[in-house]
Design a protein around this motif. Structure first.
Motif, PDB file in Angstrom:
ATOM      1  N   GLN A 285      37.161  68.892  77.308  1.00 17.01           N
ATOM      2  CA  GLN A 285      37.012  67.452  77.467  1.00 17.01           C
ATOM      3  C   GLN A 285      36.778  66.758  76.122  1.00 17.01           C
ATOM      4  N   SER A 286      35.949  67.368  75.275  1.00 20.59           N
ATOM      5  CA  SER A 286      35.684  66.769  73.958  1.00 20.59           C
ATOM      6  C   SER A 286      36.932  66.791  73.084  1.00 20.59           C
ATOM      7  N   MET A 287      37.699  67.909  73.138  1.00 23.54           N
ATOM      8  CA  MET A 287      38.926  67.993  72.357  1.00 23.54           C
ATOM      9  C   MET A 287      39.968  67.011  72.869  1.00 23.54           C
ATOM     10  N   LYS A 288      40.033  66.844  74.174  1.00 21.68           N
ATOM     11  CA  LYS A 288      40.986  65.889  74.751  1.00 21.68           C
ATOM     12  C   LYS A 288      40.680  64.473  74.258  1.00 21.68           C
ATOM     13  N   ALA A 289      39.422  64.103  74.257  1.00 23.09           N
ATOM     14  CA  ALA A 289      39.038  62.765  73.800  1.00 23.09           C
ATOM     15  C   ALA A 289      39.384  62.579  72.317  1.00 23.09           C
ATOM     16  N   LYS A 290      39.112  63.596  71.514  1.00 26.20           N
ATOM     17  CA  LYS A 290      39.405  63.511  70.079  1.00 26.20           C
ATOM     18  C   LYS A 290      40.905  63.379  69.844  1.00 26.20           C
ATOM     19  N   ILE A 291      41.693  64.183  70.559  1.00 24.94           N
ATOM     20  CA  ILE A 291      43.148  64.175  70.378  1.00 24.94           C
ATOM     21  C   ILE A 291      43.749  62.838  70.814  1.00 24.94           C
ATOM     22  N   LEU A 292      43.308  62.322  71.954  1.00 21.61           N
ATOM     23  CA  LEU A 292      43.861  61.053  72.442  1.00 21.61           C
ATOM     24  C   LEU A 292      43.508  59.895  71.515  1.00 21.61           C
ATOM     25  N   TYR A 293      42.318  59.948  70.929  1.00 16.26           N
ATOM     26  CA  TYR A 293      41.940  58.896  69.975  1.00 16.26           C
ATOM     27  C   TYR A 293      42.883  58.918  68.773  1.00 16.26           C
ATOM     28  N   LYS A 294      43.147  60.116  68.243  1.00 21.20           N
ATOM     29  CA  LYS A 294      44.031  60.228  67.087  1.00 21.20           C
ATOM     30  C   LYS A 294      45.467  59.905  67.476  1.00 21.20           C
ATOM     31  N   ALA A 295      45.890  60.320  68.676  1.00 19.54           N
ATOM     32  CA  ALA A 295      47.254  60.024  69.130  1.00 19.54           C
ATOM     33  C   ALA A 295      47.472  58.516  69.214  1.00 19.54           C
ATOM     34  N   ASN A 296      46.473  57.802  69.651  1.00 16.60           N
ATOM     35  CA  ASN A 296      46.583  56.346  69.720  1.00 16.60           C
ATOM     36  C   ASN A 296      46.778  55.749  68.323  1.00 16.60           C
ATOM     37  N   GLU A 297      46.039  56.266  67.341  1.00 18.81           N
ATOM     38  CA  GLU A 297      46.209  55.797  65.959  1.00 18.81           C
ATOM     39  C   GLU A 297      47.623  56.077  65.445  1.00 18.81           C
ATOM     40  N   LEU A 298      48.097  57.282  65.680  1.00 18.41           N
ATOM     41  CA  LEU A 298      49.409  57.678  65.156  1.00 18.41           C
ATOM     42  C   LEU A 298      50.555  56.947  65.860  1.00 18.41           C
ATOM     43  N   SER A 299      50.331  56.504  67.089  1.00 19.63           N
ATOM     44  CA  SER A 299      51.391  55.804  67.830  1.00 19.63           C
ATOM     45  C   SER A 299      51.615  54.388  67.320  1.00 19.63           C
ATOM     46  N   VAL A 300      50.656  53.863  66.555  1.00 17.78           N
ATOM     47  CA  VAL A 300      50.789  52.485  66.051  1.00 17.78           C
ATOM     48  C   VAL A 300      50.607  52.427  64.539  1.00 17.78           C
ATOM     49  N   GLU A 301      50.702  53.582  63.873  1.00 17.12           N
ATOM     50  CA  GLU A 301      50.485  53.624  62.431  1.00 17.12           C
ATOM     51  C   GLU A 301      51.464  52.705  61.702  1.00 17.12           C
ATOM     52  N   ALA A 302      50.936  51.953  60.770  1.00 24.22           N
ATOM     53  CA  ALA A 302      51.786  51.046  59.982  1.00 24.22           C
ATOM     54  C   ALA A 302      52.418  51.806  58.833  1.00 24.22           C
ATOM     55  N   GLY A 303      53.644  51.439  58.508  1.00 20.72           N
ATOM     56  CA  GLY A 303      54.341  52.086  57.401  1.00 20.72           C
ATOM     57  C   GLY A 303      53.871  51.529  56.078  1.00 20.72           C
ATOM     58  N   GLY A 304      53.707  52.401  55.105  1.00 21.15           N
ATOM     59  CA  GLY A 304      53.317  51.968  53.779  1.00 21.15           C
ATOM     60  C   GLY A 304      54.480  52.045  52.813  1.00 21.15           C
ATOM     61  N   LYS A 305      54.241  51.671  51.600  1.00 19.48           N
ATOM     62  CA  LYS A 305      55.283  51.688  50.585  1.00 19.48           C
ATOM     63  C   LYS A 305      55.755  53.116  50.329  1.00 19.48           C
ATOM     64  N   GLY A 306      57.069  53.291  50.342  1.00 23.89           N
ATOM     65  CA  GLY A 306      57.634  54.595  50.042  1.00 23.89           C
ATOM     66  C   GLY A 306      57.598  55.590  51.181  1.00 23.89           C
ATOM     67  N   THR A 307      57.190  55.174  52.379  1.00 27.19           N
ATOM     68  CA  THR A 307      57.121  56.117  53.502  1.00 27.19           C
ATOM     69  C   THR A 307      58.516  56.367  54.065  1.00 27.19           C
ATOM     70  N   ASP A 308      58.644  57.519  54.723  1.00 33.69           N
ATOM     71  CA  ASP A 308      59.899  57.893  55.371  1.00 33.69           C
ATOM     72  C   ASP A 308      59.986  57.137  56.690  1.00 33.69           C
ATOM     73  N   LYS A 309      60.867  56.149  56.765  1.00 35.89           N
ATOM     74  CA  LYS A 309      60.951  55.283  57.941  1.00 35.89           C
ATOM     75  C   LYS A 309      61.306  56.063  59.187  1.00 35.89           C
ATOM     76  N   LYS A 310      62.237  57.031  59.068  1.00 33.93           N
ATOM     77  CA  LYS A 310      62.655  57.797  60.240  1.00 33.93           C
ATOM     78  C   LYS A 310      61.488  58.600  60.791  1.00 33.93           C
ATOM     79  N   ASN A 311      60.797  59.325  59.920  1.00 28.16           N
ATOM     80  CA  ASN A 311      59.655  60.117  60.366  1.00 28.16           C
ATOM     81  C   ASN A 311      58.564  59.243  60.965  1.00 28.16           C
TER      82      ASN A 311
END
Length: 431
Positions: A285-311
């Motif tokens: 349960q603790s790992m699930k909560a940690k993973i979902l929190y990070k997954a939410n961040e990665l699903s809306v991560e903003a692109g920075g300068k020089g980042t790979d747009k496709k990835n």
């Protein structure tokens, strides 16, 4: 299939003399095609035999060239008949190249073993190939230091075990060996180990995930998978997006198998003590909560300068799909056109998606050919390609004529049997 054919009035309608004419054309075309195919097969087999002979040469560059030729041949064709009596000979020489060859030769040989397993398909021969190769591949992983070579051997070990393993213990043994390369702290080696380059680490996690998809058919003990879940969750913080994506795909399988959704009322295989069950439940349960929190961040991560747009887009898309899956239980679906607009290979579970992604990467330019003609892939993805739609007009007419001739013969046979049954009914009974 299952639908009757209706003749069209006009050009497609023909009498018995037309059918005889078409039949003779069919026979002529078949003989010509067979002759050409036989000539091509003989020529191809001659080339392949030359490559096999070259594997015995002392010069490394000669062996590399031969391996490259064999890899190209096994990518471009499904050589079932050729390997039937040669797979042990080929495997022996491939293993020699892994043990004594350069990095390039070892990588080619690893790939060649994987292609050999895919060509053989599931069955006793595949299991024999796995038994003969696993110890040698494991040794290459343990003793070798070249990261690129390790990645190729990991791919190979994943493929031969995926196809050849008969039980959970065989699969778990290969998974354990692979995991010790990905996460060296899990192994017996206490000496400092050089971290894998990001591209190699991503490929290694993908290979491990591919093999891990096969454990769904056996009862599993979630307690065994605490360490992989923990390490994969740390990879979601990695600086390289390809590593984060590979880790995300592996985690998606854990969600699909229900390992991250344990509750304290579920019977857990291998865990009988109530306190142990609650411990496994709390950890998951603790790992699930940690993973979902990070997954939410990665699903809306903003692109920075020089980042790979496709990835970046791939990352957002993957983790949004994982979040949707956890919330709704609905898995994304992938459809690939294999032959024409009527023949699509579909993956509709995380297990199938990970298997499809890996096999596309491993087979490379040979994926389409194997998806069309290799029954192993048809079985994995429950796919039956419809090749009749690629026929020319004359080939369709020939096929239609032969089909109608077969149906007529069957109807005549059925009528004859029916008459015989009726005659038997009216025969006088012996007293």
């Amino acid at each position: 299939m299952g639908k009757s054919h209706r003749r069209k009035a006009g050009g497609d309608q023909f009498d018995s003399s037309d059918a005889d004419s078409v039949s003779s054309v069919s026979t002529g075309l078949s003989e010509l095609t067979l002759g050409n195919e036989t000539e091509y097969v003989n020529s191809q087999e001659f080339e392949l035999e030359k490559y096999i002979d070259a594997l015995y040469e002392k010069r490394g560059s000669t062996r590399e060239k031969a391996l490259s030729g064999l890899v190209d041949a096994f990518e471009g064709h499904v050589l079932h008949i050729f390997v039937e009596n040669k797979y042990i000979t080929l495997l022996s020489q491939y293993i020699n190249s892994i043990k004594r060859g350069s990095t390039k030769e070892a990588c080619l040989a690893s790939r060649a073993i994987g292609l050999l397993a895919i060509t053989i398909g599931a069955g006793n021969n595949a299991h024999e190939l796995m038994e003969e190769s696993v110890s040698q591949l494991s040794q290459a992983l343990i003793t070798g230091s070249d990261a690129v070579k390790k990645s190729s051997v990991l791919d190979c070990l994943a493929v031969v075990t995926f196809i050849g393993a008969n039980d959970l213990s065989e699969t778990e043994l290969s998974l354990k060996t692979m995991w010790q390369v990905i996460y060296p702290k899990s192994g017996p080696n206490v000496a400092p180990v050089k971290k894998l380059p990001p591209a190699v680490l991503a490929a290694a996690v993908s290979a491990w995930s591919f093999l891990f998809t096969t454990i769904g058919s056996w009862r599993i003990n979630p307690d065994k998978w605490k360490e992989p879940i923990m390490f994969l969750s740390t990879l979601l913080e990695d600086n390289d997006r390809s590593v984060r994506i590979a880790a995300g795909e592996a985690i998606a399988i854990f969600f699909e198998l229900g390992i991250l959704d344990q509750n304290d009322h579920v019977e857990i295989d291998g865990v009988d003590h109530e306190d142990s069950k609650r411990g496994v439940f709390g950890y998951m349960q603790s790992m699930k909560a940690k993973i979902l929190y990070k997954a939410n961040e990665l699903s809306v991560e903003a692109g920075g300068k020089g980042t790979d747009k496709k990835n970046l887009n791939d990352q957002r898309d993957l983790f949004q799909k994982i979040l949707d899956y956890v919330q709704t239980g609905e898995c994304p679906e992938i459809s690939l056109k294999i032959l024409n607009k009527h023949s699509f290979l579909r993956a509709s579970t995380w297990t199938q998606i990970i298997q499809l992604n890996f096999l596309k990467r491993f087979l490379g330019k040979g994926f389409l050919k194997h998806a069309q003609d290799n029954e192993l892939l048809h079985d994995i993805f429950d796919f039956a390609p419809d090749k009749s739609r690629n026929l020319s007009r004359i080939e369709k007419k020939i096929s239609r004529s032969e089909g109608e001739k077969g149906r007529t013969q069957k109807m005549n046979k059925d009528r004859k049997l029916a008459r015989e049954r009726k005659q038997c009914q009216f025969l006088p009974q012996e007293e």
